[in-house]
Motif scaffolding. Structure first.
Motif, short mmCIF file in Angstrom:
data_model
loop_
_atom_site.label_atom_id
_atom_site.label_comp_id
_atom_site.label_asym_id
_atom_site.label_seq_id
_atom_site.Cartn_x
_atom_site.Cartn_y
_atom_site.Cartn_z
N GLU A 1 0.83 -1.20 0.00
CA GLU A 1 0.00 0.00 0.00
C GLU A 1 0.86 1.26 0.00
OE1 GLU A 1 -2.62 -0.28 3.33
OE2 GLU A 1 -3.86 -1.83 2.40
N SER A 2 2.04 1.11 0.62
CA SER A 2 2.88 2.30 0.75
C SER A 2 4.01 2.36 -0.27
CB SER A 2 3.48 2.36 2.17
OG SER A 2 4.27 1.21 2.39
N CYS A 3 4.32 1.23 -0.95
CA CYS A 3 5.47 1.19 -1.87
C CYS A 3 4.98 0.96 -3.29
CB CYS A 3 6.45 0.10 -1.44
SG CYS A 3 7.89 0.01 -2.52
N GLU A 4 5.13 1.98 -4.08
CA GLU A 4 4.65 1.89 -5.45
C GLU A 4 5.54 0.96 -6.29
OE1 GLU A 4 3.67 4.82 -9.21
OE2 GLU A 4 4.13 5.72 -7.25
N ALA A 5 6.84 0.95 -6.04
CA ALA A 5 7.77 0.10 -6.82
C ALA A 5 7.45 -1.37 -6.63
CB ALA A 5 9.19 0.39 -6.39
N CYS A 6 7.21 -1.74 -5.38
CA CYS A 6 6.90 -3.15 -5.11
C CYS A 6 5.54 -3.51 -5.70
CB CYS A 6 6.92 -3.42 -3.60
SG CYS A 6 8.60 -3.46 -2.93
N ALA A 7 4.62 -2.59 -5.65
CA ALA A 7 3.29 -2.87 -6.24
C ALA A 7 3.42 -3.08 -7.73
CB ALA A 7 2.36 -1.71 -5.93
N ARG A 8 4.31 -2.26 -8.36
CA ARG A 8 4.53 -2.44 -9.81
C ARG A 8 5.17 -3.80 -10.10
NH1 ARG A 8 6.34 2.89 -10.19
NH2 ARG A 8 8.48 2.16 -10.25
N GLU A 9 6.10 -4.16 -9.27
CA GLU A 9 6.79 -5.44 -9.49
C GLU A 9 5.82 -6.59 -9.34
OE1 GLU A 9 10.63 -5.56 -7.90
OE2 GLU A 9 10.90 -7.72 -8.16
N LEU A 10 4.98 -6.51 -8.34
CA LEU A 10 3.98 -7.57 -8.17
C LEU A 10 3.04 -7.62 -9.37
CD1 LEU A 10 2.68 -9.74 -6.39
CD2 LEU A 10 1.26 -7.95 -5.37
N ALA A 11 2.70 -6.46 -9.86
CA ALA A 11 1.82 -6.43 -11.05
C ALA A 11 2.53 -7.06 -12.24
CB ALA A 11 1.44 -4.99 -11.35
N TRP A 12 3.83 -6.82 -12.32
CA TRP A 12 4.59 -7.42 -13.45
C TRP A 12 4.56 -8.95 -13.34
CZ3 TRP A 12 8.30 -10.75 -14.86
CH2 TRP A 12 8.85 -10.62 -16.15
N PHE A 13 4.80 -9.42 -12.16
CA PHE A 13 4.81 -10.88 -11.96
C PHE A 13 3.45 -11.48 -12.29
CE2 PHE A 13 8.54 -10.37 -8.92
CZ PHE A 13 9.43 -10.99 -9.77
N ARG A 14 2.41 -10.79 -11.83
CA ARG A 14 1.06 -11.32 -12.08
C ARG A 14 0.76 -11.34 -13.58
NH1 ARG A 14 -2.45 -8.67 -7.12
NH2 ARG A 14 -2.18 -10.40 -5.68
N SER A 15 1.13 -10.28 -14.22
CA SER A 15 0.89 -10.21 -15.66
C SER A 15 1.70 -11.27 -16.40
CB SER A 15 1.27 -8.83 -16.20
OG SER A 15 0.53 -7.84 -15.53
N ALA A 16 2.94 -11.45 -15.95
CA ALA A 16 3.79 -12.45 -16.59
C ALA A 16 3.20 -13.84 -16.41
CB ALA A 16 5.18 -12.38 -16.00
N GLY A 17 2.75 -14.12 -15.20
CA GLY A 17 2.15 -15.42 -14.94
C GLY A 17 0.91 -15.64 -15.79
N HIS A 18 0.12 -14.60 -15.83
CA HIS A 18 -1.11 -14.69 -16.61
C HIS A 18 -0.79 -14.88 -18.09
CE1 HIS A 18 -5.37 -14.37 -17.12
NE2 HIS A 18 -5.29 -13.31 -17.93
N ALA A 19 0.18 -14.10 -18.54
CA ALA A 19 0.57 -14.20 -19.95
C ALA A 19 1.15 -15.58 -20.28
CB ALA A 19 1.58 -13.11 -20.28
N LEU A 20 1.97 -16.05 -19.39
CA LEU A 20 2.55 -17.37 -19.63
C LEU A 20 1.47 -18.45 -19.66
CD1 LEU A 20 5.72 -17.17 -17.34
CD2 LEU A 20 5.72 -17.47 -19.82
N GLN A 21 0.54 -18.31 -18.74
CA GLN A 21 -0.52 -19.31 -18.66
C GLN A 21 -1.36 -19.32 -19.93
OE1 GLN A 21 -2.77 -18.94 -15.08
NE2 GLN A 21 -3.12 -21.13 -14.97
N LYS A 22 -1.57 -18.14 -20.47
CA LYS A 22 -2.39 -18.07 -21.67
C LYS A 22 -1.58 -18.36 -22.93
CE LYS A 22 -6.34 -15.39 -20.41
NZ LYS A 22 -7.31 -14.39 -20.88
#
Lengths: 188, 295
Positions: B33-54
């Protein structure tokens, strides 16, 4: 044994009971047993061998061996784990025969023919880079990654296939993602 | 990068690899909630996982996988040996037996048959009196050749006769007889030839000492001792007598051994009087003779 396998719901029947029934000629028990482990065993073989024919051959051979040598199976262990161990051994043997372990190019069979919007957005059409990044991964990361995202296997199934704790599998998939991010970011 | 980011960096990928859910009341959630960089990184991982899965698709096992596996299992359940292999194995065995039988049938007949079967039984005998003095009476154990149809001949009374030969009668060899005969290098399954057969000039008689060596090899020291004595009669030499003493010693009969050794020494000192002359007649002292005689 065969009666037990057929009268109960397939979900209730243990692998060991099904294996014993299948060994004694119960085709239904055999089908149930194969349906439980076919996909994960095949996925593991395919990720290792990267050849559909070889993967099918190895998986079939593993089923046959696991059922034929049922009397050597220790009841304390899981039959599925035993089967997967046979699959792993057969894969290693096949790779040793081939003598090109892990050097097989990850071909396009792992990639959908039509790239998704997510992929296009995320990797900016760097499809070949993604493939090369996956290929460059250490095997301990690549196999769980492909089994998880490619073969759609759960972490529990992968843990069974690899003979590892589930937490280790999760850690390895996470490691694969970090490897992928580092690689893709570095290339940008 | 904050220190807290380092702390949660590894956890972000792990969250994605697991079920993707972040514990709502955990430290990670508060940090994100307080760290934008970490939130972006988590979003990247989620997107990567989703993309890989698809994007990544693995081939599935073929439709005929189960049937093919069942067929393999059924094939593996049957005996591995093919009928062709069984037929070949049986025919090879039969051929070998026929060849063996033919070889035996056409093998040359042995010669030098004994005039009579000297197959020993347990008997009392006198050891030869070589160089004078009486020797003790002792039991001769049953020869391993006894009952096998293989009999060791002794020299004829005429000392010029050839040494003994071991014979067997065709078709009467009991169990083990052929093996013993083979060890003694005797051709087996040959037609029975009489000792008086004059048509066997190429006879290769087996010396007594060879037979004695065989007994010795078998651990039958009593029989070896007796056979060495036969050798002494056939060829009066100190070596045979010494061997008789040696085998007597091996058999545990020390007194008898000493006596033999004594005779050896006496024999050496009295070269002019060959031990052979002092030997009792073969008929009396044959270890194969059932009759006991006193010297």
């Amino acid at each position: 044994m065969a009666e037990m396998a057929t009268t109960q719901s397939p979900v209730d029947v243990t692998d060991e009971s099904l294996a014993a029934a299948a060994r004694s000629g119960d085709r239904q028990a055999f089908d149930t047993l194969v349906s439980r482990y076919r996909d994960i065993a095949f996925a593991y073989a395919l990720t290792h061998l990267n050849s559909r024919e070889e993967a099918e051959d190895v998986t079939q051979e593993a089923f046959v061996r696991a059922l034929m040598a049922l009397n050597r199976f220790r009841i304390q262990a899981s039959w599925g784990a035993w089967l997967m161990r046979i699959v792993r051994n057969l894969c290693h043997d096949a790779l040793r025969r081939r003598r090109v372990r892990s050097s097989v190019t990850l071909d396009d069979r792992w990639m959908d023919s039509a790239p998704t919007p997510e992929l296009l957005t995320l990797f900016s059409e760097r499809r070949s880079e993604l493939l090369s990044a996956i290929e460059a991964m250490p095997e301990k990361f690549r196999i769980p990654l492909l089994m998880h995202y490619g073969a759609r296997r759960t972490n529990k199934e992968i843990a069974l296939a690899l003979g590892l704790p589930e937490s280790t599998v999760i850690g390895r998939i996470a490691g694969a993602l970090r490897f992928l991010r580092k690689r893709m970011v570095d290339l940008q | 990068m904050k220190i807290a980011c380092l702390r949660f960096k590894r956890a972000l990928a792990r969250i994605t690899a697991d079920d993707g859910e972040i514990p709502a009341d955990g430290a990670i959630a508060r940090h994100l909630e307080s760290c934008e960089a970490c939130a972006r990184e988590l979003a990247w991982f989620r997107s990567a996982g989703h993309a890989l899965q698809k994007s990544l698709t693995a081939e599935q096992a073929g439709a005929g996988f189960t049937d093919a596996t069942w067929a393999r299992l059924s094939a593996a359940g049957r005996p591995r040996r093919s009928p062709v292999g069984v037929v070949m194995a049986v025919s090879a065995g039969c051929t070998a037996m026929i060849v063996f039988a033919l070889l035996i049938r056409h093998s040359p007949a042995p010669t030098g048959l004994p005039s009579h079967d000297l197959t020993p039984t347990v008997s009392t005998k006198r050891v030869p009196n070589i160089g004078g003095g009486s020797l003790t009476e002792k039991k001769i154990p049953k020869s391993p050749l006894s009952g096998t149809g293989i009999a060791a001949t002794h020299p004829e009374k005429n000392s010029s006769d050839p040494p003994a030969a071991i014979r067997h009668r065709r078709g009467v060899l009991p169990r083990g007889g052929r093996r013993i005969a083979r060890r003694l290098r005797i051709k087996t399954a040959t037609p029975l030839v009489s000792a008086a057969d004059k048509h066997a000039p190429e006879a290769q008689p087996i010396p007594w000492e060879q037979i004695a060596s065989w007994y010795e090899y078998q651990g039958d020291y009593r029989a070896a001792e007796a056979t060495y004595l036969q050798a002494v009669r056939a060829d009066p030499s100190e070596a045979h007598l010494f061997n008789a003493g040696r085998t007597a010693e091996c058999a545990g009969d020390v007194a008898q051994a000493i006596e033999f050794y004594t005779h050896v020494l006496k024999h050496e000192h009295a070269q002019e009087s060959p031990a052979r002359q002092e030997l009792p007649s073969e008929k009396e002292t044959s270890p194969w003779n059932e009759h006991s005689h006193s010297i």
